[in-house]
Design a protein around this motif. Structure first.
Motif, PDB file in Angstrom:
ATOM      1  N   ASN A  67      21.903 -12.527  20.123  1.00  0.00           N
ATOM      2  CA  ASN A  67      20.916 -12.142  21.116  1.00  0.00           C
ATOM      3  C   ASN A  67      20.206 -10.916  20.566  1.00  0.00           C
ATOM      4  N   SER A  78      16.068 -17.696  23.594  1.00  0.00           N
ATOM      5  CA  SER A  78      17.375 -17.673  24.235  1.00  0.00           C
ATOM      6  C   SER A  78      18.307 -16.684  23.548  1.00  0.00           C
ATOM      7  N   GLY A  79      19.432 -16.392  24.223  1.00  0.00           N
ATOM      8  CA  GLY A  79      20.415 -15.481  23.656  1.00  0.00           C
ATOM      9  C   GLY A  79      21.547 -16.245  22.996  1.00  0.00           C
ATOM     10  N   ASN A 104      17.511  -9.636  21.904  1.00  0.00           N
ATOM     11  CA  ASN A 104      16.728  -9.054  23.000  1.00  0.00           C
ATOM     12  C   ASN A 104      15.263  -9.455  22.926  1.00  0.00           C
TER      13      ASN A 104
END
Length: 498
Positions: free
Chosen positions: A186, A193-194, A188
């Protein structure tokens, strides 16, 4: 080459003027403003907009469609980092390494992440495989396991959505390699998506995949750095040096940056040149040797070759300049005129490079003539290839030039010369690519938080095709772990035979 000196000198001088960052209140508005400004600058002045042919097709297809795409996502910009991500996305969509939109401040580093599953992936043999597992993390797929899918989305689809244009150009092998560690992190980025919740991996030769639950794990910069460094080759803290490895000189050239210590390195090369030229052969290690025209990297590479082989031997093997095509716009003309003014205002430049000033003045005059005649473009031809001087090859032994995905910009220009020298073989893995649209100009965007860089002219006479990497021939391609330095060096030793 004199042509390259002209290109690098004019580009370098564009960095003289700095602009203080503005205080931003609404990053969404700033993103829209910067995207439109970047589009308008490229549409008005980039050579690809006026050149026919395949090398310009991607530019023409993306400049308007990409702007619409990026503007449609601007409502999700909520920070300076997301502003940088969206602008990067638009710039990367041109599939041209010489077009980029970067922050004017220190952005997210290569080891940044807010969470990860405790392991990371690398691009190996056309697949995403597990390359690193943090000590103490349980329930992960084993090292070497191949990612099949996550939450019903294939590994390729996931990579396209999460990495392509955001973290790298997945149309290139180099882009795959350098962005692969981020696939399950992830970072940010609000546009992607993470950490996926569950993924299937193929283990060993099993035909069936196995499901694993991925649990987001707290991160530390040290952990992510270790994961990235275990997956992608990263240069040492001292990028320029000479070692003896397996009884042969090994020249570490992992940077073309002006601040890398070239004066001391060149002195060491000159002091050891008789050994470098010996029958045992040598290695020129260009892994991670990123470089662009602003850092005079091509001049650095040619200078190294001249010190090892002598200018008399290399001159007839240097690639011919050929045709350079310019887009005849007032903006481009003014850029060159301003460059002349900055050169003339620098007494040391006037003393050291009067020929560069004269050549750039000739370019300005050619712009004036083309604009007055209503031409869209004009072409100037550089000097022809020098005649062979008949000088003997001073290097007695074989030469291995080691490359990887980090070899870009001026490193590729250097390979254009080295690849033409006798007894030189290029080994390692596929390099990055660069377009024929060369010599970046840098333009600060309205927010002052980002700057646009793009190639100011088209090297239409370049022998190497547009966006063409160097790929080692069969038998010279390294397929092991690029981060295992002992393994790499042992493998290179086998290329010299008994």
């Amino acid at each position: 080459m004199t042509r390259m000196l002209t290109l690098t000198a004019t580009a370098a001088l564009t960095l003289a003027a700095g602009v203080a960052p503005a205080v931003a209140q609404d990053f969404r508005a700033l993103a829209r403003q910067d995207l439109q400004a970047a589009h308008d600058e490229l549409a008005a002045n980039h050579p690809a907009a006026a050149l026919p042919g395949a090398q310009s097709e991607t530019f023409r297809a993306w400049i308007d469609a990409g702007l619409s795409d990026a503007l449609g996502q601007a409502d999700r910009v909520n920070s300076g980092d997301s502003h940088a991500y969206l602008l990067r996305y638009y710039g990367a969509g041109f599939r041209d390494s010489n077009i980029s939109i970067r922050p004017t401040y220190e952005g997210l580093g290569p080891y940044f992440g807010t969470s990860w599953p405790g392991f990371t992936t690398g691009w190996r043999g056309g697949k995403y495989v597990v390359t690193y597992i943090q000590e103490g993390v349980r329930g992960t797929p084993p090292l070497g396991a191949t990612l099949v899918d996550c939450n019903g989305t294939s590994a390729e689809e996931l990579a396209r959505a999460k990495l392509d244009r955001w973290e790298g150009n997945l149309e290139t092998e180099a882009g795959r390699v350098t962005s692969a560690p981020y696939l399950l992190w992830n970072r940010n980025n609000p546009f992607t998506s993470g950490v996926p919740s569950q993924c299937n991996f193929q283990i060993g030769n099993s035909r069936r995949s196995r499901e694993f639950q991925l649990r987001p794990t707290p991160v530390t910069p040290a952990a992510l750095e270790a994961a990235y460094r275990a997956t992608v080759y990263m240069p040492p803290a001292t990028p320029l040096s000479i070692e003896t490895v397996n009884g042969r000189p090994w020249l570490n050239v992992h940077s073309f940056d002006d601040g890398a210590g070239w004066e001391a390195f060149n002195a060491a090369v000159e002091a050891q040149v008789e050994t470098l030229r010996g029958p045992q052969g040598l290695v020129i290690d260009l892994r991670a040797a990123a470089g662009n025209s602003i850092t005079n990297s091509t001049r650095r590479g040619y200078g190294l070759a001249n010190r090892i082989w002598t200018p008399e031997f290399t001159i007839s093997r240097q690639p011919a300049a050929g045709a350079i095509t310019y887009r005849a716009t007032q903006g481009n003309r003014d850029w060159y005129a301003a460059a002349v003014g900055r050169m003339q205002a620098d007494p040391s430049f006037v003393a050291e490079a009067p020929q560069v000033i004269a050549q750039t003045q000739e370019i300005v005059a050619a712009f004036d003539a083309a604009i007055a005649a209503g031409q869209t473009t004009f072409t100037l031809t550089g000097p022809e290839l020098a005649a062979d001087t008949g000088a003997a090859n001073p290097v007695q032994g074989p030469v291995i030039v080691l490359v990887d995905a980090g070899c870009s910009g001026g490193c590729l220009d250097t390979l254009d010369l080295l690849s033409k020298l006798p007894n030189v073989r290029i080994a390692g893995s596929t390099t990055a690519t660069d377009s024929i649209f060369i010599d970046p100009t840098v333009e600060r965007l309205p927010s002052n938080y980002a700057q646009l860089s793009y190639g100011h002219k088209a090297w239409t006479g370049r022998t190497r095709a547009n966006n063409q990497p160097y790929t080692p021939a069969e038998g010279l391609a390294y397929t092991g772990n690029p981060a295992d330095e002992n393994a790499v060096r042992a493998w290179v030793g086998t290329l010299f035979g008994a």
